[in-house]
Motif scaffolding. Structure first.
Motif, mmCIF file in Angstrom:
data_model
loop_
_atom_site.group_PDB
_atom_site.id
_atom_site.type_symbol
_atom_site.label_atom_id
_atom_site.label_comp_id
_atom_site.label_asym_id
_atom_site.label_seq_id
_atom_site.Cartn_x
_atom_site.Cartn_y
_atom_site.Cartn_z
ATOM 1 N N GLY A 71 -18.795 13.241 -7.484
ATOM 2 C CA GLY A 71 -17.718 14.196 -7.211
ATOM 3 C C GLY A 71 -16.479 13.908 -8.049
ATOM 4 N N ILE A 72 -16.128 12.616 -8.156
ATOM 5 C CA ILE A 72 -14.962 12.231 -8.963
ATOM 6 C C ILE A 72 -15.210 12.581 -10.429
ATOM 7 N N MET A 96 -17.113 14.983 -11.505
ATOM 8 C CA MET A 96 -17.010 16.444 -11.656
ATOM 9 C C MET A 96 -15.552 16.873 -11.721
ATOM 10 N N SER A 97 -14.738 16.268 -10.831
ATOM 11 C CA SER A 97 -13.310 16.620 -10.823
ATOM 12 C C SER A 97 -12.656 16.254 -12.139
ATOM 13 N N HIS A 127 -17.998 21.738 -12.780
ATOM 14 C CA HIS A 127 -18.523 21.756 -11.416
ATOM 15 C C HIS A 127 -19.911 22.385 -11.338
ATOM 16 N N SER A 171 -22.322 21.106 -8.697
ATOM 17 C CA SER A 171 -21.775 20.804 -7.367
ATOM 18 C C SER A 171 -22.775 21.029 -6.221
ATOM 19 N N PRO A 172 -23.708 21.996 -6.303
ATOM 20 C CA PRO A 172 -24.678 22.106 -5.199
ATOM 21 C C PRO A 172 -25.561 20.851 -5.084
ATOM 22 N N HIS A 223 -24.601 17.782 -5.953
ATOM 23 C CA HIS A 223 -23.697 16.780 -5.378
ATOM 24 C C HIS A 223 -23.570 17.002 -3.860
ATOM 25 N N GLY A 224 -23.415 18.268 -3.461
ATOM 26 C CA GLY A 224 -23.272 18.594 -2.033
ATOM 27 C C GLY A 224 -24.501 18.162 -1.246
ATOM 28 N N ASN A 282 -24.693 14.364 -0.792
ATOM 29 C CA ASN A 282 -23.793 13.891 0.269
ATOM 30 C C ASN A 282 -24.260 14.328 1.659
ATOM 31 N N LEU A 283 -24.735 15.560 1.753
ATOM 32 C CA LEU A 283 -25.048 16.070 3.095
ATOM 33 C C LEU A 283 -26.384 15.568 3.633
ATOM 34 N N VAL A 314 -24.745 12.314 5.269
ATOM 35 C CA VAL A 314 -24.522 12.813 6.636
ATOM 36 C C VAL A 314 -25.808 12.785 7.468
#
Ligand code: HEM
Length: 137
Positions: free
Chosen positions: A23-24, A26-27, A32, A35-36, A38-39, A42-43, A47
């Motif tokens: 994420g860092i 990408m920022s 980005h 990003s899906p 990356h999401g 993480n998820l 999570v």
């Protein structure tokens, strides 16, 4: 804490560190596109794995079952397949890996549901506690 819960938590932290670093990156780059992926790292990797770890920490009977071990490896495999799979699909390099990863991810959740229904939450064999009212013999 039982070892399967520790393994789920430790692996979730490793996936979170990787996902956040991504994420860092990408920022910082302003790109980005992925990003899906990356999401999902993480998820599912952080999570969902942490939720699974919490369940096994609360349910010693489920944690002691062979299915818990299978659940752990299935979840790790799902993350390791679906995340690069999504990245490849976004880049136009084929969807086979993403499709396989999505089936693996679905299987981890189906197995989670089965383990919950089979063992219940916070279930251990009832422990006999000495009664305070019992007369001393
Ligand atoms: C150091 C920590 C993190 C950084 C720097 C970061 C950075 C980013 C960036 C730059 C995007 C793209 C946003 C856009 O294009 O609109 C993104 C998307 C996303 N991130 Fe993170 N992130 C971090 C942690 C997390 C965590 C912990 C989660 C979940 C638990 C998460 C879940 C998501 C999701 C769901 C998306 C949207 C994906 C999509 O558009 O399909 N991120 N993040």
């Amino acid at each position: 804490m039982n070892s399967i819960a520790t393994r789920f938590y430790a692996t979730s932290a490793i996936f979170a560190l990787a996902g956040m670093t991504w994420g860092i990156q990408m920022s910082a780059s302003g790109d980005h596109t992925l990003s899906p992926a990356h999401g999902h790292l993480n998820l599912i990797g952080f999570v969902a794995m942490a939720v699974f770890g919490t369940f096994y920490a609360l349910s010693p009977r489920a944690a002691a079952s062979r299915l818990a071990n299978i659940h752990y490896f299935l979840t790790v495999a799902a993350v390791l397949v679906i995340v690069p799979g999504i990245a490849m699909a976004i880049k136009g390099n084929g969807e086979a890996l993403a499709k396989t990863g999505s089936v693996l991810t679905l299987a981890t959740m189906a197995l989670f549901a089965y383990v919950i229904l089979r063992n219940g939450v916070a279930s251990t064999r009832p422990v006999e506690t000495p009664s305070l009212n019992r007369p001393a013999s």
